[in-house]
Write a protein that holds these residues in place. Structure first.
Motif, PDB file in Angstrom:
ATOM      1  N   VAL A 148       0.831  -1.207   0.000  1.00  0.00           N
ATOM      2  CA  VAL A 148       0.000   0.000   0.000  1.00  0.00           C
ATOM      3  C   VAL A 148       0.862   1.253   0.000  1.00  0.00           C
ATOM      4  O   VAL A 148       2.053   1.216   0.315  1.00  0.00           O
ATOM      5  N   GLU A 149       0.221   2.347  -0.368  1.00  0.00           N
ATOM      6  CA  GLU A 149       0.837   3.657  -0.245  1.00  0.00           C
ATOM      7  C   GLU A 149       0.045   4.421   0.800  1.00  0.00           C
ATOM      8  O   GLU A 149      -1.167   4.600   0.665  1.00  0.00           O
ATOM      9  N   ILE A 150       0.727   4.876   1.836  1.00  0.00           N
ATOM     10  CA  ILE A 150       0.092   5.575   2.933  1.00  0.00           C
ATOM     11  C   ILE A 150       0.505   7.046   2.872  1.00  0.00           C
ATOM     12  O   ILE A 150       1.695   7.352   2.823  1.00  0.00           O
ATOM     13  N   ILE A 151      -0.477   7.917   2.849  1.00  0.00           N
ATOM     14  CA  ILE A 151      -0.217   9.352   2.879  1.00  0.00           C
ATOM     15  C   ILE A 151      -0.549   9.840   4.283  1.00  0.00           C
ATOM     16  O   ILE A 151      -1.687   9.740   4.732  1.00  0.00           O
ATOM     17  N   THR A 152       0.484  10.326   4.967  1.00  0.00           N
ATOM     18  CA  THR A 152       0.302  10.836   6.326  1.00  0.00           C
ATOM     19  C   THR A 152       0.513  12.342   6.330  1.00  0.00           C
ATOM     20  O   THR A 152       0.755  12.951   5.291  1.00  0.00           O
ATOM     21  N   ARG A 153       0.458  12.908   7.503  1.00  0.00           N
ATOM     22  CA  ARG A 153       0.686  14.354   7.646  1.00  0.00           C
ATOM     23  C   ARG A 153       2.119  14.729   7.301  1.00  0.00           C
ATOM     24  O   ARG A 153       2.393  15.844   6.879  1.00  0.00           O
ATOM     25  N   THR A 154       3.049  13.790   7.476  1.00  0.00           N
ATOM     26  CA  THR A 154       4.460  14.081   7.225  1.00  0.00           C
ATOM     27  C   THR A 154       4.912  13.722   5.817  1.00  0.00           C
ATOM     28  O   THR A 154       5.988  14.117   5.409  1.00  0.00           O
ATOM     29  N   GLY A 155       4.146  12.963   5.051  1.00  0.00           N
ATOM     30  CA  GLY A 155       4.527  12.610   3.685  1.00  0.00           C
ATOM     31  C   GLY A 155       3.963  11.277   3.255  1.00  0.00           C
ATOM     32  O   GLY A 155       3.123  10.675   3.932  1.00  0.00           O
ATOM     33  N   LYS A 156       4.449  10.806   2.098  1.00  0.00           N
ATOM     34  CA  LYS A 156       4.005   9.524   1.539  1.00  0.00           C
ATOM     35  C   LYS A 156       4.974   8.426   1.931  1.00  0.00           C
ATOM     36  O   LYS A 156       6.168   8.654   2.086  1.00  0.00           O
ATOM     37  N   LYS A 157       4.422   7.224   2.063  1.00  0.00           N
ATOM     38  CA  LYS A 157       5.257   6.077   2.380  1.00  0.00           C
ATOM     39  C   LYS A 157       4.666   4.854   1.701  1.00  0.00           C
ATOM     40  O   LYS A 157       3.471   4.591   1.807  1.00  0.00           O
ATOM     41  N   ARG A 158       5.507   4.114   0.998  1.00  0.00           N
ATOM     42  CA  ARG A 158       5.079   2.870   0.364  1.00  0.00           C
ATOM     43  C   ARG A 158       5.617   1.721   1.206  1.00  0.00           C
ATOM     44  O   ARG A 158       6.827   1.611   1.431  1.00  0.00           O
ATOM     45  N   THR A 159       4.713   0.883   1.689  1.00  0.00           N
ATOM     46  CA  THR A 159       5.109  -0.186   2.602  1.00  0.00           C
ATOM     47  C   THR A 159       4.154  -1.370   2.466  1.00  0.00           C
ATOM     48  O   THR A 159       3.168  -1.304   1.743  1.00  0.00           O
ATOM     49  N   LYS A 160       4.460  -2.426   3.174  1.00  0.00           N
ATOM     50  CA  LYS A 160       3.592  -3.599   3.219  1.00  0.00           C
ATOM     51  C   LYS A 160       2.910  -3.643   4.581  1.00  0.00           C
ATOM     52  O   LYS A 160       3.561  -3.634   5.611  1.00  0.00           O
ATOM     53  N   VAL A 161       1.587  -3.700   4.545  1.00  0.00           N
ATOM     54  CA  VAL A 161       0.782  -3.714   5.765  1.00  0.00           C
ATOM     55  C   VAL A 161       0.425  -5.154   6.081  1.00  0.00           C
ATOM     56  O   VAL A 161      -0.014  -5.905   5.211  1.00  0.00           O
ATOM     57  N   ILE A 162       0.622  -5.547   7.351  1.00  0.00           N
ATOM     58  CA  ILE A 162       0.306  -6.923   7.737  1.00  0.00           C
ATOM     59  C   ILE A 162      -0.805  -7.027   8.759  1.00  0.00           C
ATOM     60  O   ILE A 162      -1.325  -8.112   8.993  1.00  0.00           O
ATOM     61  N   GLY A 163      -1.206  -5.913   9.369  1.00  0.00           N
ATOM     62  CA  GLY A 163      -2.272  -5.998  10.355  1.00  0.00           C
ATOM     63  C   GLY A 163      -2.618  -4.640  10.931  1.00  0.00           C
ATOM     64  O   GLY A 163      -2.067  -3.615  10.539  1.00  0.00           O
TER      65      GLY A 163
END
Length: 110
Positions: A69-84
């Motif tokens: 997934v790509e997560i957009i937070t208040r500090t920026g974007k992050k592409r990571t793998k979500v497991i739970g």
């Protein structure tokens, strides 16, 4: 085992039932195909909140153990793998806890 069972009393129905003759379905089919929800009164698109998007990721057919997934937070974007997830955080493959309150948007990466 040749016993006869007692007869069941049933009132005879003599009138014709027409309560299921007409059915009307008003959901916009293009919105269903595009995974959009629309307001019934104004027909405008209803945005999903973050909790609904996270739930959609974990119940989708693409999620087996981890979701890219790509997560957009208040500090920026992050592409990571979500497991739970737990009540307040999303757990990534790197053992990182991302607070759900900090997430502005989350989407699958193709």
């Amino acid at each position: 085992m040749d016993k006869k069972l007692p007869k069941v009393f049933a009132n005879p129905t003599e009138k014709k039932f027409t309560n299921n003759d007409k059915v009307y379905y008003s959901k916009n089919m293009s919105a269903i195909r595009n995974n959009e929800e629309r307001d019934e009164g104004t027909n405008r698109i209803i945005e999903k909140n973050i909790y609904q998007k996270i739930n959609d990721i974990f119940v989708s057919e693409r999620y087996v153990y981890k979701a890219d997934v790509e997560i957009i937070t208040r500090t920026g974007k992050k592409r990571t793998k979500v497991i739970g997830q737990n009540k307040t955080h999303i757990i990534t493959m790197d053992n990182e806890l991302i607070p759900i309150t900090d997430i502005e948007d989350i989407n699958f990466v193709n």
